[in-house]
Design a protein around this motif. Structure first.
Motif: not given
Length: 195
Positions: A174-181
């Motif tokens: 979730h962290t990587v997904f939110d950060l990438s967005k």
């Protein structure tokens, strides 16, 4: 010092030791097609670390010689070990990538922000103290090393107010997904949101 072009961006990942900033940065960097600038350090590598991939591990004498030759744009000391970033490495990475990222402590993040201003986006990755201690125990750090890193926790967290984005790393995916967005907004890569 390398002069950044208009659309060139530097993303600086910072946060307390054990928060997962390296893993988050690498996964986000890979998703967004960014290159990492690797720091130099005088500390010995951990069992899982690879020279040239995690850090450039060099002797204190090599570090001091490079410092005397003004090769570093940023130098800091953590737990009696020297860390630094070379300007030539930043320039080299920009030749193959329009955006780069670094994993630095708060003093390194501040230095880059002062040098490159609006071209630098500071991202704080954190977790609570208990989670950090548990992660460090799992990676084989001694109680003394854990205590030493956690003694800086409040200072690291206080730096959040100076960062552009703050992410609590509880669930890595979730962290990587939110950060990438979030970072994609700076890069205009238009990642698909399949939510």
């Amino acid at each position: 010092m390398y002069a950044l072009k208009e659309r060139e961006m530097i993303f600086v990942f910072t946060g307390p030791h054990g928060a997962g900033r390296k893993t988050v940065a690498e996964m986000s960097g890979s998703t967004l097609g960014m290159k990492q600038v690797i720091s130099y350090t005088t500390r010995p590598p951990k069992a899982t670390e690879v020279d040239g991939q995690d850090y450039h591990f060099i002797s204190p004498a090599q570090f001091v010689a490079a410092q005397a030759a003004n090769e570093f744009i940023e130098v800091s000391t953590v737990n009696d070990h020297l860390y630094g970033i070379k300007s030539s490495d930043i320039e080299q990475m920009f030749k193959s990538s329009g955006s780069i990222y670094l994993i630095l402590n708060r003093s390194g993040a501040q230095t880059l922000k002062q040098l490159y201003n609006e071209h630098v986006v500071q991202v704080l990755i954190y977790a609570d103290k208990e989670t950090l201690a548990e992660r460090m125990r799992e990676s084989g750090d001694s109680p003394e090393v854990i205590a030493s890193y956690l003694s800086h926790y409040e200072e690291e967290i206080a730096y959040r107010d100076q960062c552009d984005h703050v992410f609590e790393n509880v669930d890595l995916a979730h962290t990587v997904f939110d950060l990438s967005k979030t970072l994609d907004q700076y890069l205009n890569r238009n990642l698909l949101d399949l939510d």
